[in-house]
Design a protein around this motif. Structure first.
Motif, PDB file in Angstrom:
ATOM      1  N   UNK A   1       0.833  -1.206   0.000  1.00 26.46           N
ATOM      2  CA  UNK A   1       0.000   0.000   0.000  1.00 26.46           C
ATOM      3  C   UNK A   1       0.866   1.255   0.000  1.00 26.46           C
ATOM      4  N   UNK A   2       1.961   1.208   0.746  1.00 27.41           N
ATOM      5  CA  UNK A   2       2.841   2.375   0.819  1.00 27.41           C
ATOM      6  C   UNK A   2       3.496   2.681  -0.524  1.00 27.41           C
ATOM      7  N   UNK A   3       3.853   1.627  -1.264  1.00 31.33           N
ATOM      8  CA  UNK A   3       4.406   1.852  -2.605  1.00 31.33           C
ATOM      9  C   UNK A   3       3.344   2.466  -3.527  1.00 31.33           C
ATOM     10  N   UNK A   4       2.091   2.028  -3.361  1.00 30.72           N
ATOM     11  CA  UNK A   4       0.997   2.635  -4.135  1.00 30.72           C
ATOM     12  C   UNK A   4       0.855   4.103  -3.760  1.00 30.72           C
ATOM     13  N   UNK A   5       0.919   4.392  -2.441  1.00 32.61           N
ATOM     14  CA  UNK A   5       0.832   5.777  -1.971  1.00 32.61           C
ATOM     15  C   UNK A   5       1.923   6.640  -2.592  1.00 32.61           C
ATOM     16  N   UNK A   6       3.144   6.105  -2.585  1.00 33.70           N
ATOM     17  CA  UNK A   6       4.276   6.862  -3.124  1.00 33.70           C
ATOM     18  C   UNK A   6       4.088   7.125  -4.616  1.00 33.70           C
ATOM     19  N   UNK A   7       3.609   6.117  -5.334  1.00 32.92           N
ATOM     20  CA  UNK A   7       3.376   6.288  -6.781  1.00 32.92           C
ATOM     21  C   UNK A   7       2.308   7.354  -7.024  1.00 32.92           C
ATOM     22  N   UNK A   8       1.254   7.370  -6.181  1.00 28.91           N
ATOM     23  CA  UNK A   8       0.210   8.377  -6.317  1.00 28.91           C
ATOM     24  C   UNK A   8       0.784   9.782  -6.109  1.00 28.91           C
ATOM     25  N   UNK A   9       1.631   9.914  -5.081  1.00 28.29           N
ATOM     26  CA  UNK A   9       2.228  11.213  -4.798  1.00 28.29           C
ATOM     27  C   UNK A   9       3.128  11.673  -5.938  1.00 28.29           C
ATOM     28  N   UNK A  10       3.859  10.741  -6.519  1.00 28.23           N
ATOM     29  CA  UNK A  10       4.721  11.093  -7.652  1.00 28.23           C
ATOM     30  C   UNK A  10       3.880  11.550  -8.843  1.00 28.23           C
ATOM     31  N   UNK A  11       2.734  10.892  -9.057  1.00 34.05           N
ATOM     32  CA  UNK A  11       1.846  11.281 -10.158  1.00 34.05           C
ATOM     33  C   UNK A  11       1.286  12.682  -9.936  1.00 34.05           C
ATOM     34  N   UNK A  12       0.899  12.971  -8.684  1.00 28.67           N
ATOM     35  CA  UNK A  12       0.395  14.313  -8.375  1.00 28.67           C
ATOM     36  C   UNK A  12       1.502  15.343  -8.578  1.00 28.67           C
ATOM     37  N   UNK A  13       2.719  14.995  -8.137  1.00 27.41           N
ATOM     38  CA  UNK A  13       3.859  15.901  -8.327  1.00 27.41           C
ATOM     39  C   UNK A  13       4.115  16.198  -9.795  1.00 27.41           C
ATOM     40  N   UNK A  14       4.014  15.179 -10.641  1.00 23.72           N
ATOM     41  CA  UNK A  14       4.208  15.374 -12.084  1.00 23.72           C
ATOM     42  C   UNK A  14       3.115  16.270 -12.673  1.00 23.72           C
ATOM     43  N   UNK A  15       1.872  16.060 -12.200  1.00 22.79           N
ATOM     44  CA  UNK A  15       0.764  16.893 -12.683  1.00 22.79           C
ATOM     45  C   UNK A  15       0.957  18.348 -12.257  1.00 22.79           C
ATOM     46  N   UNK A  16       1.510  18.545 -11.068  1.00 17.78           N
ATOM     47  CA  UNK A  16       1.770  19.913 -10.604  1.00 17.78           C
ATOM     48  C   UNK A  16       2.898  20.568 -11.404  1.00 17.78           C
ATOM     49  N   UNK A  17       3.874  19.757 -11.830  1.00 18.15           N
ATOM     50  CA  UNK A  17       4.938  20.287 -12.684  1.00 18.15           C
ATOM     51  C   UNK A  17       4.364  20.796 -14.004  1.00 18.15           C
ATOM     52  N   UNK A  18       3.389  20.068 -14.537  1.00 19.47           N
ATOM     53  CA  UNK A  18       2.717  20.519 -15.761  1.00 19.47           C
ATOM     54  C   UNK A  18       1.962  21.824 -15.520  1.00 19.47           C
ATOM     55  N   UNK A  19       1.376  21.947 -14.323  1.00 17.63           N
ATOM     56  CA  UNK A  19       0.666  23.191 -13.988  1.00 17.63           C
ATOM     57  C   UNK A  19       1.637  24.374 -13.940  1.00 17.63           C
ATOM     58  N   UNK A  20       2.854  24.126 -13.432  1.00 17.48           N
ATOM     59  CA  UNK A  20       3.859  25.195 -13.398  1.00 17.48           C
ATOM     60  C   UNK A  20       4.187  25.679 -14.810  1.00 17.48           C
ATOM     61  N   UNK A  21       4.302  24.728 -15.736  1.00 14.25           N
ATOM     62  CA  UNK A  21       4.597  25.093 -17.126  1.00 14.25           C
ATOM     63  C   UNK A  21       3.460  25.929 -17.715  1.00 14.25           C
ATOM     64  N   UNK A  22       2.211  25.573 -17.402  1.00 13.28           N
ATOM     65  CA  UNK A  22       1.064  26.324 -17.899  1.00 13.28           C
ATOM     66  C   UNK A  22       0.971  27.699 -17.245  1.00 13.28           C
ATOM     67  N   UNK A  23       1.435  27.774 -15.978  1.00 14.97           N
ATOM     68  CA  UNK A  23       1.407  29.048 -15.259  1.00 14.97           C
ATOM     69  C   UNK A  23       2.250  30.113 -15.968  1.00 14.97           C
ATOM     70  N   UNK A  24       3.367  29.658 -16.540  1.00 18.16           N
ATOM     71  CA  UNK A  24       4.255  30.609 -17.216  1.00 18.16           C
ATOM     72  C   UNK A  24       3.567  31.265 -18.415  1.00 18.16           C
ATOM     73  N   UNK A  25       2.585  30.559 -18.974  1.00 23.26           N
ATOM     74  CA  UNK A  25       1.870  31.078 -20.147  1.00 23.26           C
ATOM     75  C   UNK A  25       0.639  31.876 -19.728  1.00 23.26           C
ATOM     76  N   UNK A  26      -0.193  31.261 -18.842  1.00 25.81           N
ATOM     77  CA  UNK A  26      -1.478  31.884 -18.504  1.00 25.81           C
ATOM     78  C   UNK A  26      -1.417  32.775 -17.272  1.00 25.81           C
ATOM     79  N   UNK A  27      -0.459  32.489 -16.375  1.00 31.45           N
ATOM     80  CA  UNK A  27      -0.350  33.280 -15.148  1.00 31.45           C
ATOM     81  C   UNK A  27      -1.284  32.842 -14.040  1.00 31.45           C
TER      82      UNK A  27
END
Length: 219
Positions: free
Chosen positions: A81-107
């Motif tokens: 379960x903990x490995x699943x938790x860690x994978x979920x957190x990594x996925x959220x982190x990656x999605x947030x990285x994409x949001x940072x890239x979009x922030x540079x364009x849209x603000x």
């Protein structure tokens, strides 16, 4: 007067989206490190349980062996379960990285169904409920996800079931941990009563190991 106005202005000022995203990413990384430590601690304690299983097998105390084998199964499922938790957190982190890239364009932060789904799935995991519940409220206020309904949160927080282990799984653990010791014992032959005493003397130690493993799994 100017200082008071500045304080009021800061209190009502909308947080910088970039700072928010970086804050969430830092919290996710901290939780991942915490999970890594918990996994190492559980694995360390599991080795002690292995020794207790072998000792019980030498005494032909199969009842204790099976109880301890269940603890090994619980620990391994907790680690999974903990490995699943860690994978979920990594996925959220990656999605947030994409949001940072979009922030540079849209603000501004854009509503993300992907982040919403990942957060919903994460809140259903017992070890992540507290962290992700607080983070979801911040994300909703920032406009990244829709605000979660109370009924969906309640059902997620109540979703903490304990699975019963099948005898077949227990036997597999016993064969893995103490197969050679068990094979060397006389078949269907009980030990003399005089040798049964050590099992009672070691019962407290076995109980302590189980309590420590349970504490780690629920931390």
């Amino acid at each position: 007067m100017a200082g008071v106005l500045d304080s009021i202005s800061k209190a009502f000022k909308k947080p910088d989206p970039k700072e928010l995203v970086r804050k969430w990413q830092a919290e996710l990384r901290a939780e991942q490190r915490k999970i890594d430590r918990q996994i190492r601690d559980i694995q360390f304690e599991e080795k002690k349980v292995h020794k207790s299983i072998k000792d019980a097998a030498k005494r032909n105390d199969m009842a204790t062996c099976k109880v301890l084998a269940k603890e090994v199964l619980h620990s391994r499922k907790a680690i999974s379960r903990m490995y699943v938790n860690k994978a979920q957190m990594m996925s959220i982190g990656n999605a947030l990285t994409e949001q940072l890239a979009m922030l540079r364009v849209s603000g501004t932060l854009q509503k993300s169904s992907d982040v919403m789904k990942l957060v919903n799935d994460s809140i259903k995991l017992p070890e992540m409920q507290k962290t992700m519940f607080e983070m979801s409220k911040e994300m909703a206020r920032a406009g990244l996800i829709e605000e979660m309904m109370n009924d969906s949160l309640d059902s997620a927080l109540d979703n903490d079931s304990i699975e019963d282990e099948a005898d077949e799984e227990i036997e597999k653990v016993l064969l893995e941990v103490a197969g050679e010791t068990m094979a060397a014992l006389p078949a269907a032959k009980a030990r003399p009563a005089a040798v049964a005493a050590p099992a009672e003397q070691l019962a407290d130690a076995d109980d302590e190991l189980r309590e420590r493993l349970n504490a780690m799994r629920t931390t």
